[in-house]
Design an enzyme around this catalytic site. Sequence first.
Site, mmCIF file in Angstrom:
data_model
loop_
_atom_site.group_PDB
_atom_site.id
_atom_site.type_symbol
_atom_site.label_atom_id
_atom_site.label_comp_id
_atom_site.label_asym_id
_atom_site.label_seq_id
_atom_site.Cartn_x
_atom_site.Cartn_y
_atom_site.Cartn_z
ATOM 1 N N GLU A 287 49.191 34.101 37.063
ATOM 2 C CA GLU A 287 49.189 32.944 36.195
ATOM 3 C C GLU A 287 47.770 32.493 35.843
ATOM 4 O O GLU A 287 47.503 32.096 34.714
ATOM 5 C CB GLU A 287 49.956 31.802 36.856
ATOM 6 N N ASP A 288 46.875 32.560 36.810
ATOM 7 C CA ASP A 288 45.567 31.920 36.624
ATOM 8 C C ASP A 288 44.393 32.878 36.401
ATOM 9 O O ASP A 288 43.280 32.435 36.181
ATOM 10 C CB ASP A 288 45.226 31.043 37.845
#
Length: 467
Positions: free
Chosen positions: A77-78
Amino acid sequence: MNKITLLDLINNLKTYNSDEVDIVTKAYYFAEYHHHGQFRQSGEPYIIHPLNVAYTLSLMHADRDTIIAGLLHDLLEDTTVTKEEIASEFNPTVANLVYGVTKMSKTLFKTRNEEFCANTRKLIMGISGDVRIIIIKLADRLHNMRTLEYKTRQKQIENAKETMEIFVPIAQLIGAYQIKCELEDVSLLYLEPEEYVKYFNMREKLVTEYKSMINDVLSQVYELLCTDNIPSEIKYQIKNIYGIYKSCQSGAELTRIHDLIALEIMVSSIRECYQTLGILHTNFASIDYAFKDYIATPKPNMYQSLHTGIMVPEKGIVQAQIRTFEMEDIDKYGLIAYWDKLKGKAKDVMQSDLQMKFPFYQELAKINATCTNNQDFVNQVKNKLFTDKITVSTSKGSFFQILPSTTVSEFAYFVNPEMGLSVVGAFVNGKQVPLDYTLKSGDRIEIINEPPAFSTVKNSPLVLKKS
Ligand code: MN
């Protein structure tokens, strides 16, 4: 709370799975490298978060792949790391776990609409795919809740509500008792700050006041068991803040809460559990409504123990929970405790245990199969699985899990619809009660049926069965 370091994680892992230290260390540095330059709202380097998630998982004796996935859970996600990269650096299972966690976190619970329901369904049904994804989510949520002070007030309330609504019941279902209690307490802190402080202080005071009494009872019980040659380990536990809050809300007086203080007595065998029970009942006055045999009839989340309430002169009630050392792990961590038993086969073992032994699983599959609409699914899961049930028994010794506000007449229908038609009252714990009497946990019920219509006996006694 002390800051968790990589060393803490490693030391913990060594206690049950020392072969996997290298690969877990590798995962830590992999995550640290890729999160480099990112920070938590607290100002700490981002890696603190996945490290804490992995640490919680290690406390539950999670298997290697789950711990690694805990460390890597926010990478997709990051950062620019891909699923394929994780699969080749580690293995496809880890990649799938991380992917599963990511898929859930993106849009989860943002709004109360169709999207919310669809995502909730995805999360809950994830149990049937690989339940470890949900357990990582629980550990993730736990750390996010612990660090909620850095969020806005609105976000705090939103997260706390969501935690109570979805994550607490899931933790309860899979038997992750410790996570459940902490999630409840921290949610209360944000939802009802004043109540939290009140009950926090009440609990602290109680701990100080009762400390010597508890230690007295504890050593007394220990001595008694030694005399009978039953080796044991005894700990105690005070009900969590939320638990005390909830009991007091429903009108209980603090000193009357029968599980406020619990002695946890661990012995070697089931036979010794019942012996221990006998010893307690011989040496202390006991409270009949507090007795429950969760060894013969485990809770839906596989919790097993004998419960009884013993009276401590001039002090009040102490709950005694008697179980084997084996049951203890499952009581604390639930499903997760199975993991480290068969290394490498964790998933297969867990999924099959889930299907065979956890009664809620069948119910969940049934709801999933019958609901086409996501809203329906969420409602039914909430009503049927996420509502705290209470345990009652019949005079014949059968145990039933029922909803908390069940009346005598509803109970009769529940047991047997025919009996529901003819019920006129009941004896509960030996006292006669009317049809609209609301049953409480631990009640022992003897249903009184109308005499059969063809009965020729006038003024026949209402009780069909003598006890
Ligand atoms: Mn996270």
